[in-house]
Every structure is written in structure tokens, then in C-alpha cells.
Design a protein around this motif. Structure first.
Motif, PDB file in Angstrom:
ATOM      1  N   TRP A 152       0.848  -1.200   0.000  1.00 44.96           N
ATOM      2  CA  TRP A 152       0.000   0.000   0.000  1.00 44.96           C
ATOM      3  C   TRP A 152       0.885   1.251   0.000  1.00 44.96           C
ATOM      4  O   TRP A 152       0.656   2.182  -0.760  1.00 44.96           O
ATOM      5  N   ALA A 153       1.909   1.256   0.857  1.00 47.12           N
ATOM      6  CA  ALA A 153       2.804   2.415   0.947  1.00 47.12           C
ATOM      7  C   ALA A 153       3.552   2.629  -0.370  1.00 47.12           C
ATOM      8  O   ALA A 153       3.681   3.766  -0.835  1.00 47.12           O
ATOM      9  N   GLU A 154       4.025   1.555  -0.979  1.00 45.42           N
ATOM     10  CA  GLU A 154       4.743   1.665  -2.250  1.00 45.42           C
ATOM     11  C   GLU A 154       3.827   2.186  -3.353  1.00 45.42           C
ATOM     12  O   GLU A 154       4.249   3.000  -4.182  1.00 45.42           O
ATOM     13  N   GLU A 155       2.563   1.736  -3.375  1.00 45.60           N
ATOM     14  CA  GLU A 155       1.602   2.235  -4.365  1.00 45.60           C
ATOM     15  C   GLU A 155       1.348   3.726  -4.175  1.00 45.60           C
ATOM     16  O   GLU A 155       1.262   4.483  -5.146  1.00 45.60           O
ATOM     17  N   LYS A 156       1.224   4.162  -2.932  1.00 45.88           N
ATOM     18  CA  LYS A 156       0.999   5.582  -2.650  1.00 45.88           C
ATOM     19  C   LYS A 156       2.201   6.411  -3.068  1.00 45.88           C
ATOM     20  O   LYS A 156       2.056   7.512  -3.611  1.00 45.88           O
ATOM     21  N   LEU A 157       3.409   5.900  -2.820  1.00 51.73           N
ATOM     22  CA  LEU A 157       4.617   6.614  -3.229  1.00 51.73           C
ATOM     23  C   LEU A 157       4.714   6.702  -4.745  1.00 51.73           C
ATOM     24  O   LEU A 157       5.073   7.745  -5.291  1.00 51.73           O
ATOM     25  N   ALA A 158       4.390   5.614  -5.424  1.00 49.61           N
ATOM     26  CA  ALA A 158       4.438   5.613  -6.888  1.00 49.61           C
ATOM     27  C   ALA A 158       3.425   6.608  -7.455  1.00 49.61           C
ATOM     28  O   ALA A 158       3.724   7.334  -8.408  1.00 49.61           O
ATOM     29  N   ALA A 159       2.237   6.661  -6.863  1.00 46.47           N
ATOM     30  CA  ALA A 159       1.207   7.592  -7.320  1.00 46.47           C
ATOM     31  C   ALA A 159       1.639   9.037  -7.091  1.00 46.47           C
ATOM     32  O   ALA A 159       1.251   9.937  -7.837  1.00 46.47           O
ATOM     33  N   ALA A 160       2.461   9.258  -6.073  1.00 50.73           N
ATOM     34  CA  ALA A 160       2.952  10.604  -5.765  1.00 50.73           C
ATOM     35  C   ALA A 160       4.210  10.934  -6.570  1.00 50.73           C
ATOM     36  O   ALA A 160       4.830  11.967  -6.345  1.00 50.73           O
ATOM     37  N   GLY A 161       4.584  10.044  -7.468  1.00 57.75           N
ATOM     38  CA  GLY A 161       5.776  10.280  -8.273  1.00 57.75           C
ATOM     39  C   GLY A 161       7.055   9.954  -7.538  1.00 57.75           C
ATOM     40  O   GLY A 161       8.114  10.457  -7.874  1.00 57.75           O
ATOM     41  N   GLY A 162       6.950   9.115  -6.511  1.00 58.48           N
ATOM     42  CA  GLY A 162       8.139   8.742  -5.753  1.00 58.48           C
ATOM     43  C   GLY A 162       8.727   9.899  -4.988  1.00 58.48           C
ATOM     44  O   GLY A 162       9.926   9.960  -4.780  1.00 58.48           O
ATOM     45  N   ALA A 163       7.873  10.830  -4.572  1.00 53.28           N
ATOM     46  CA  ALA A 163       8.328  12.052  -3.922  1.00 53.28           C
ATOM     47  C   ALA A 163       8.992  11.798  -2.574  1.00 53.28           C
ATOM     48  O   ALA A 163       9.806  12.586  -2.137  1.00 53.28           O
TER      49      ALA A 163
END
Length: 73
Positions: free
Chosen positions: A50-61
Motif C-alpha cells: 500500500w505504501a509503495e503504491e501511494k509513493l508511486a502515485a505521488a511520483g516517488g516524492a
């Protein structure tokens, strides 16, 4: 060996979200959980995914350490 399952309260602490926010994520199916008797258990892998998906959606910010760098526990 790292714990495979944690309680919803422990999962909330790992993500730094409130208990009610964690139960909302579980209710919406965003983070998977299982029932064992009366207890609900959350897989650590589901939390990390879940955390990795959220980071990817945020552009890896934000920075998420590689698995080899993550603390055991």
C-alpha cells in the motif's frame, strides 16, 4: 524473523495514521487483512505494498528504503 502479521493498531502505528483511519483502509479493501477467530490480522506485506503504491502515485516524492535497508521487526 520479522512478524508476518500485525494487529490493526500496530499497522496504524507503522503507517503513522489513526486507528480509525486504519480501519477505514481495511474496510475499503485498500489494505488486506484476515480474521483469525475474533482477531483481525494485517499482513506486513500488504502494508508495504500500500505504501509503495501511494509513493508511486505521488511520483516517488518520498524516500522508501529498499527491503535490505528496512529495519527488522
Amino acid at each position: 524473523m520479522a512478524t508476518i502479521f500485525v494487529s490493526p493498531e500496530e499497522a496504524a502505528a507503522l503507517l503513522r495514521v489513526s486507528r480509525s483511519a486504519m480501519y477505514e483502509l481495511l474496510r475499503n479493501g485498500e489494505i488486506a487483512s484476515v480474521r483469525h477467530g475474533k482477531r483481525r490480522l494485517v499482513a506486513r506485506a500488504s502494508i508495504e505494498r500500500w505504501a509503495e503504491e501511494k509513493l508511486a502515485a505521488a511520483g516517488g516524492a518520498a524516500y522508501l528504503p529498499r527491503k535490505a535497508e528496512r529495519p527488522a521487526g
